[in-house]
Design a protein around this motif. Structure first.
Motif, PDB file in Angstrom:
ATOM      1  N   PRO A 216       1.270  -0.850  -0.104  1.00  0.00           N
ATOM      2  CA  PRO A 216      -0.183   0.208   0.005  1.00  0.00           C
ATOM      3  C   PRO A 216       0.536   1.050  -0.360  1.00  0.00           C
ATOM      4  CG  PRO A 216      -0.803  -1.443   2.059  1.00  0.00           C
ATOM      5  CD  PRO A 216       0.332  -1.837   1.323  1.00  0.00           C
ATOM      6  N   ARG A 217       2.417   1.005   0.519  1.00  0.00           N
ATOM      7  CA  ARG A 217       2.784   2.779   0.503  1.00  0.00           C
ATOM      8  C   ARG A 217       3.359   3.249  -0.868  1.00  0.00           C
ATOM      9  NH1 ARG A 217       3.292   5.662   5.384  1.00  0.00           N
ATOM     10  NH2 ARG A 217       2.737   4.453   7.030  1.00  0.00           N
ATOM     11  N   VAL A 218       3.332   1.876  -1.488  1.00  0.00           N
ATOM     12  CA  VAL A 218       3.904   2.665  -3.146  1.00  0.00           C
ATOM     13  C   VAL A 218       2.553   2.579  -3.859  1.00  0.00           C
ATOM     14  CG1 VAL A 218       5.960   1.289  -3.630  1.00  0.00           C
ATOM     15  CG2 VAL A 218       4.379  -0.155  -2.967  1.00  0.00           C
ATOM     16  N   ALA A 219       1.138   2.684  -3.612  1.00  0.00           N
ATOM     17  CA  ALA A 219       0.496   3.100  -4.238  1.00  0.00           C
ATOM     18  C   ALA A 219       0.169   4.126  -5.190  1.00  0.00           C
ATOM     19  CB  ALA A 219      -0.631   1.842  -3.079  1.00  0.00           C
ATOM     20  N   ASN A 220       0.719   4.951  -4.270  1.00  0.00           N
ATOM     21  CA  ASN A 220       0.571   6.475  -4.548  1.00  0.00           C
ATOM     22  C   ASN A 220       1.891   7.309  -3.962  1.00  0.00           C
ATOM     23  OD1 ASN A 220      -0.738   7.611  -2.054  1.00  0.00           O
ATOM     24  ND2 ASN A 220      -2.273   5.964  -2.439  1.00  0.00           N
ATOM     25  N   ALA A 221       1.617   8.783  -4.817  1.00  0.00           N
ATOM     26  CA  ALA A 221       2.518   9.376  -4.178  1.00  0.00           C
ATOM     27  C   ALA A 221       1.998   9.637  -2.317  1.00  0.00           C
ATOM     28  CB  ALA A 221       2.252  11.250  -5.122  1.00  0.00           C
TER      29      ALA A 221
END
Length: 416
Positions: A64-69
């Motif tokens: 989830p941490r690399v799902a959006n900025a």
């Protein structure tokens, strides 16, 4: 009544986050597969197994941490890069020395590139350069010497990360430009719709009242004159782009966002003011306003002072140029300054009249006009030829702040 909101999302960046998510999972599986196929060559396989357990848990837990900025914070990026660097530095301890010196893969292998790319997508090419430099240093320490293949791999990661970071920055700028273009397009369409509706109703009624009043005379003529002034002011308002735009553009995690709402949100008091908006009320049947099509932005206090100076100049026109005199306001938006010219077709000012008025204590031009512009760091020039009208040229720099003035300004009753 609750505001209705339409949201349109546009993002070139978001697909990069989805690709990065898949890349991290696939490269984690790849790194574990490399270890499994070469298990018998490791001198301390238990150390490698422990690292891969941490790597797999970290990769899956942080998807989830690399799902959006927005979710990809600086703290996460730091910890993620630490996991990659730790794996590189542990490689000589877990793997055989011969494999390390022969150019064998590190424990995280190409998973490390995913960590560097996260820096690139989040912060652009500068962040990518810092992260890839740290990875390069760790690879050189792990290998012990700058072998050809090591330098090749380091340069590949470094160039790729910086290139992707630069592309992300360009994509974000493009998204903001697109969001602004959509905002202007939506505002233009709304203004055209309002102009059509007003033209078909209010403007036609005002025009009819003006014509009938002129024919009937007396009090009806005065009513017609007022209707004509309101018609011109309203026509200027709907055609000059001065209707507040109820739209907000932002660079959120999902990309550039344009929200179209039914009611404008409260404006930032420190935001630049559009001088056109402050000058629009001065337009009327005998006052014409010519302005640029784009906003003429000044500091709020400076814009108010310029508008007040224009008002003082028009007061002088009404008081001295005659009841039937016409006035023109011209707004010019230059790169470094804003120029506002007020001109009339009155009888002009006799030579020496201004100096005489200042000597008599009537300081309209001196304080209400010149004083305001002087305090803003600008200037006010008055040109008058008897029988040919008067022209007042106001110049104010774009960086004027409009600091409150310590002295009071009187408003002259005469053209002084």
């Amino acid at each position: 009544m609750a505001r209705r909101e339409r949201v349109m999302r546009m993002s070139v960046e978001q697909p990069l986050w989805r690709a990065l998510t898949a890349y991290r999972v696939l490269t984690m599986v790849y790194a574990i597969g490399l270890f499994t196929s070469a298990y018998e060559h490791f001198t301390r396989p238990w150390l490698a197994v422990g690292y891969y357990v941490v790597l797999a848990g970290w990769t899956l837990a942080t998807l989830p941490r690399v799902a959006n900025a927005a979710a990809c914070t600086k703290r996460f990026l730091t910890l993620d890069l630490t996991v990659a660097l730790t794996g590189i530095l542990l490689t000589p301890l877990a793997d055989a020395h011969e494999r390390v010196t022969a150019g064998g893969p590190t424990l995280p292998s190409i998973w490390t590139a995913g960590s560097v790319l996260a820096f690139a997508v989040k912060g652009g090419w500068r962040w990518a350069a810092v992260a890839s430099t740290l990875v390069a240093a760790a690879n050189l320490v792990e290998r012990g010497s700058p072998a050809r293949d090591t330098v090749h791999n380091v340069m590949l990661v470094w160039v790729a990360a910086i290139a992707i970071g630069y592309v992300v920055e360009v994509a974000r700028a493009s998204e903001r430009t697109l969001a602004r273009a959509l905002e202007i397009e939506a505002a233009t369409r709304e203004r055209e719709r309002l102009a059509r509706d007003i033209h078909d109703s209010v403007l036609q009624v005002l025009a009819m009242v003006q014509r009938r009043g002129a024919v009937l005379g007396g009090e009806a003529a005065e009513l017609g004159r007022m209707a004509g002034e309101q018609e011109i002011a309203l026509r200027t308002l709907v055609s000059g782009g001065l209707v507040p735009v109820s739209r907000v553009s932002e660079d959120a995690a999902e990309g550039a966002v344009v929200r179209a709402v039914d009611e404008p949100a409260d404006q930032d008091p420190d935001a630049p003011a559009d001088l056109r908006t402050l000058l629009a009320p001065y337009a009327g049947a005998r006052v014409s306003l010519a302005e640029p099509g784009a906003p003429v932005e000044l500091a709020p206090a400076a814009a108010r002072e310029v508008a007040a100076a224009v008002g003082a100049a028009l007061d002088n026109v009404r008081a001295h140029a005659g009841e039937h005199a016409r006035a023109w306001i011209l707004v010019e938006d230059e790169p470094d300054e804003v120029i506002v010219t007020v001109r009339d077709d009155g009888p002009g000012i006799p030579e020496g009249r201004l100096a005489q008025a200042e000597g008599e204590g009537r300081m309209g031009v001196a304080l209400s006009i010149r004083g305001r512009l002087r305090d803003l760091g600008g200037s006010a020039e008055l040109i008058s030829v008897p029988g040919q009208g008067t022209e007042v040229e106001l110049k104010v720099p774009k960086d004027a702040t409009g600091v409150p003035h310590a002295h009071a300004r009187g408003k002259a009753a005469g053209r002084d």
